[in-house]
Motif scaffolding. Structure first.
Motif, PDB file in Angstrom:
ATOM      1  N   SER A   2      41.732  31.746  38.480  1.00 62.99           N
ATOM      2  CA  SER A   2      41.428  32.728  39.519  1.00 62.99           C
ATOM      3  C   SER A   2      42.472  33.853  39.559  1.00 62.99           C
ATOM      4  O   SER A   2      42.126  35.042  39.543  1.00 62.99           O
ATOM      5  N   HIS A   5      42.195  36.121  36.578  1.00 64.96           N
ATOM      6  CA  HIS A   5      41.060  37.048  36.704  1.00 64.96           C
ATOM      7  C   HIS A   5      41.432  38.197  37.646  1.00 64.96           C
ATOM      8  O   HIS A   5      41.217  39.362  37.318  1.00 64.96           O
ATOM      9  N   HIS A   6      42.034  37.868  38.780  1.00 65.59           N
ATOM     10  CA  HIS A   6      42.430  38.905  39.751  1.00 65.59           C
ATOM     11  C   HIS A   6      43.317  39.945  39.076  1.00 65.59           C
ATOM     12  O   HIS A   6      43.206  41.137  39.322  1.00 65.59           O
ATOM     13  N   VAL A   9      41.273  42.031  35.999  1.00 72.16           N
ATOM     14  CA  VAL A   9      40.173  42.960  36.337  1.00 72.16           C
ATOM     15  C   VAL A   9      40.666  44.383  36.555  1.00 72.16           C
ATOM     16  O   VAL A   9      39.898  45.334  36.446  1.00 72.16           O
ATOM     17  N   GLY A  59      36.472  35.702  34.240  1.00 69.40           N
ATOM     18  CA  GLY A  59      35.621  35.558  35.433  1.00 69.40           C
ATOM     19  C   GLY A  59      34.730  34.333  35.310  1.00 69.40           C
ATOM     20  O   GLY A  59      34.567  33.554  36.255  1.00 69.40           O
ATOM     21  N   LEU A  60      34.168  34.160  34.086  1.00 67.10           N
ATOM     22  CA  LEU A  60      33.255  33.019  33.866  1.00 67.10           C
ATOM     23  C   LEU A  60      34.003  31.690  33.927  1.00 67.10           C
ATOM     24  O   LEU A  60      33.388  30.630  34.037  1.00 67.10           O
ATOM     25  N   TRP A  63      35.151  29.598  38.218  1.00 67.79           N
ATOM     26  CA  TRP A  63      34.438  28.456  38.791  1.00 67.79           C
ATOM     27  C   TRP A  63      33.536  27.878  37.702  1.00 67.79           C
ATOM     28  O   TRP A  63      33.192  28.582  36.751  1.00 67.79           O
ATOM     29  N   SER A  68      28.961  29.184  39.893  1.00 66.85           N
ATOM     30  CA  SER A  68      28.849  30.649  39.895  1.00 66.85           C
ATOM     31  C   SER A  68      27.395  31.086  39.985  1.00 66.85           C
ATOM     32  O   SER A  68      27.049  31.958  40.783  1.00 66.85           O
ATOM     33  N   VAL A  74      27.897  35.775  43.492  1.00 62.29           N
ATOM     34  CA  VAL A  74      28.488  35.744  42.139  1.00 62.29           C
ATOM     35  C   VAL A  74      27.465  36.218  41.108  1.00 62.29           C
ATOM     36  O   VAL A  74      27.813  36.924  40.159  1.00 62.29           O
ATOM     37  N   HIS A  77      27.672  39.755  41.095  1.00 63.98           N
ATOM     38  CA  HIS A  77      28.948  40.167  40.483  1.00 63.98           C
ATOM     39  C   HIS A  77      28.808  40.143  38.954  1.00 63.98           C
ATOM     40  O   HIS A  77      29.204  41.089  38.268  1.00 63.98           O
ATOM     41  N   ILE A  78      28.201  39.072  38.428  1.00 68.46           N
ATOM     42  CA  ILE A  78      28.022  38.957  36.968  1.00 68.46           C
ATOM     43  C   ILE A  78      27.097  40.073  36.476  1.00 68.46           C
ATOM     44  O   ILE A  78      27.373  40.757  35.483  1.00 68.46           O
ATOM     45  N   ALA A  81      28.795  43.404  36.522  1.00 73.07           N
ATOM     46  CA  ALA A  81      29.846  43.443  35.484  1.00 73.07           C
ATOM     47  C   ALA A  81      29.192  43.705  34.119  1.00 73.07           C
ATOM     48  O   ALA A  81      29.673  44.526  33.334  1.00 73.07           O
ATOM     49  N   GLY A 129      33.499  41.566  44.058  1.00 74.67           N
ATOM     50  CA  GLY A 129      34.677  40.725  43.822  1.00 74.67           C
ATOM     51  C   GLY A 129      35.486  40.595  45.106  1.00 74.67           C
ATOM     52  O   GLY A 129      35.935  39.504  45.470  1.00 74.67           O
ATOM     53  N   VAL A 133      36.553  37.181  47.568  1.00 73.21           N
ATOM     54  CA  VAL A 133      37.861  36.704  48.039  1.00 73.21           C
ATOM     55  C   VAL A 133      38.085  37.053  49.514  1.00 73.21           C
ATOM     56  O   VAL A 133      39.207  36.993  50.014  1.00 73.21           O
TER      57      VAL A 133
HETATM   58  C1  HEM Z   1      34.295  43.736  34.304  1.00 72.50           C
HETATM   59  C2  HEM Z   1      34.110  42.586  34.856  1.00 72.50           C
HETATM   60  C3  HEM Z   1      34.647  42.151  36.206  1.00 72.50           C
HETATM   61  C4  HEM Z   1      35.360  42.835  37.146  1.00 72.50           C
HETATM   62  C5  HEM Z   1      35.835  44.288  37.099  1.00 72.50           C
HETATM   63  C6  HEM Z   1      35.615  41.913  38.241  1.00 72.50           C
HETATM   64  C7  HEM Z   1      36.284  42.232  39.412  1.00 72.50           C
HETATM   65  C8  HEM Z   1      36.671  41.303  40.368  1.00 72.50           C
HETATM   66  C9  HEM Z   1      37.495  41.590  41.515  1.00 72.50           C
HETATM   67  C10 HEM Z   1      38.060  42.984  41.853  1.00 72.50           C
HETATM   68  C11 HEM Z   1      37.665  40.447  42.191  1.00 72.50           C
HETATM   69  C12 HEM Z   1      38.505  40.289  43.464  1.00 72.50           C
HETATM   70  C13 HEM Z   1      39.922  39.979  43.035  1.00 72.50           C
HETATM   71  C14 HEM Z   1      40.965  40.321  44.074  1.00 72.50           C
HETATM   72  O1  HEM Z   1      40.671  40.821  45.138  1.00 72.50           O
HETATM   73  O2  HEM Z   1      42.168  40.105  43.765  1.00 72.50           O
HETATM   74  C15 HEM Z   1      36.943  39.396  41.504  1.00 72.50           C
HETATM   75  C16 HEM Z   1      36.851  38.083  41.920  1.00 72.50           C
HETATM   76  C17 HEM Z   1      36.058  37.144  41.324  1.00 72.50           C
HETATM   77  N1  HEM Z   1      35.306  37.303  40.165  1.00 72.50           N
HETATM   78 FE1  HEM Z   1      35.209  38.980  39.047  1.00 72.50          FE
HETATM   79  N2  HEM Z   1      35.055  40.704  37.927  1.00 72.50           N
HETATM   80  C18 HEM Z   1      34.436  40.807  36.705  1.00 72.50           C
HETATM   81  C19 HEM Z   1      33.698  39.841  36.049  1.00 72.50           C
HETATM   82  C20 HEM Z   1      33.420  38.603  36.568  1.00 72.50           C
HETATM   83  C21 HEM Z   1      32.507  37.656  35.977  1.00 72.50           C
HETATM   84  C22 HEM Z   1      31.664  37.869  34.717  1.00 72.50           C
HETATM   85  C23 HEM Z   1      32.530  36.546  36.756  1.00 72.50           C
HETATM   86  C24 HEM Z   1      31.717  35.308  36.473  1.00 72.50           C
HETATM   87  C25 HEM Z   1      31.383  34.428  37.312  1.00 72.50           C
HETATM   88  C26 HEM Z   1      33.467  36.776  37.846  1.00 72.50           C
HETATM   89  C27 HEM Z   1      33.796  35.876  38.848  1.00 72.50           C
HETATM   90  C28 HEM Z   1      34.655  36.124  39.904  1.00 72.50           C
HETATM   91  C29 HEM Z   1      34.980  35.153  40.932  1.00 72.50           C
HETATM   92  C30 HEM Z   1      34.453  33.715  41.002  1.00 72.50           C
HETATM   93  C31 HEM Z   1      35.865  35.785  41.815  1.00 72.50           C
HETATM   94  C32 HEM Z   1      36.495  35.190  43.062  1.00 72.50           C
HETATM   95  C33 HEM Z   1      37.758  34.498  42.657  1.00 72.50           C
HETATM   96  C34 HEM Z   1      38.377  33.647  43.730  1.00 72.50           C
HETATM   97  O3  HEM Z   1      37.664  33.121  44.564  1.00 72.50           O
HETATM   98  O4  HEM Z   1      39.603  33.528  43.691  1.00 72.50           O
HETATM   99  N3  HEM Z   1      33.983  38.046  37.685  1.00 72.50           N
HETATM  100  N4  HEM Z   1      36.356  39.965  40.382  1.00 72.50           N
END
Ligand code: HEM
Length: 183
Positions: A2, A5-6, A9, A59-60, A63, A68, A74, A77-78, A81, A129, A133
């Motif tokens: 997690s 990913h944060h 991104v 991201g994938l 979880w 997801s 989500v 979000h996918i 993206a 995203g 959170v």
């Molecule tokens: C270009 C692709 C992507 C971008 C720009 C992006 C952007 C973001 C952002 C900005 C957040 C919030 C993070 C924060 O506030 O610190 C986030 C959270 C998240 N993203 Fe992505 N995301 C992308 C792809 C994906 C993909 C493909 C998945 C697949 C499931 C995914 C799953 C998640 C999840 C599960 C969270 C929440 C994490 C948590 O609960 O801690 N993301 N994403």
């Protein structure tokens, strides 16, 4: 994963924002800054695609896939993206294939329109995203005004998909006809 990913991104979001700015400057302004933007655009676009692939992969892995894909938020979000990746891949191929003539004449408007579509879609990706959170923004209120609540799975009626495919085929045919006329 997690936290990773944060952190990661920010790279596609930063590169896509920079590429959009460079396209707007390259297409709309005269002078040295516009020239530099046009020349440096392709490397920035390539870096944005690499960064997006890493962000999507991590991201994938945040979880389990079943979790997801069970959540409408989500799934959206996918979806956005992957759409962002699609639009910026198109831009990269166009700029790469057209070379120095990418900004000539009416071609510049294709880049501008695609970049503006791309920025709206990746802003939506980041916004969703944020919702994931617990950090919501006013941007999703704007999306609601257009009739889409990000908590509900994005839905496109079948007729819209048919129209989009027909537009795609028409563009491909027009492109091929234009190529034949030019040669
Ligand atoms: C270009 C692709 C992507 C971008 C720009 C992006 C952007 C973001 C952002 C900005 C957040 C919030 C993070 C924060 O506030 O610190 C986030 C959270 C998240 N993203 Fe992505 N995301 C992308 C792809 C994906 C993909 C493909 C998945 C697949 C499931 C995914 C799953 C998640 C999840 C599960 C969270 C929440 C994490 C948590 O609960 O801690 N993301 N994403």
């Amino acid at each position: 994963m997690s936290g990773i990913h944060h952190m990661l991104v920010h790279f596609p979001l930063g590169f896509w924002t920079l590429a959009t700015l460079m396209i707007l400057i390259g297409a709309l302004l005269p002078g040295r800054m516009a020239e530099i933007s046009r020349v440096a655009l392709l490397p920035v676009l390539i870096l944005s695609l690499l960064a997006a692939l890493v962000a999507i992969t991590t991201g994938l892995m945040v979880w389990p896939l079943e979790a997801s894909t069970a959540s409408p938020l989500v799934r959206n979000h996918i979806l956005t993206a992957l759409w962002s990746l699609g639009v910026f891949t198109m831009l990269t191929v166009l700029v790469w294939r057209a070379g120095s003539s990418a900004f000539d004449g009416a071609s510049r408007w294709v880049l501008v329109i695609l970049a503006l579509i791309g920025i709206s879609i990746f802003a939506t990706t980041g916004t969703i995203g944020g919702h994931l959170v617990g950090a919501t923004t006013q941007f999703s209120e704007l999306l609601k005004l257009f009739g889409w609540d990000v908590y509900h799975t994005f839905f496109v009626p079948t007729w819209v998909i048919v129209v989009m495919v027909l537009i795609g085929i028409a563009c491909a045919v027009l492109g091929l006809m234009g190529r034949r006329t030019a040669s």
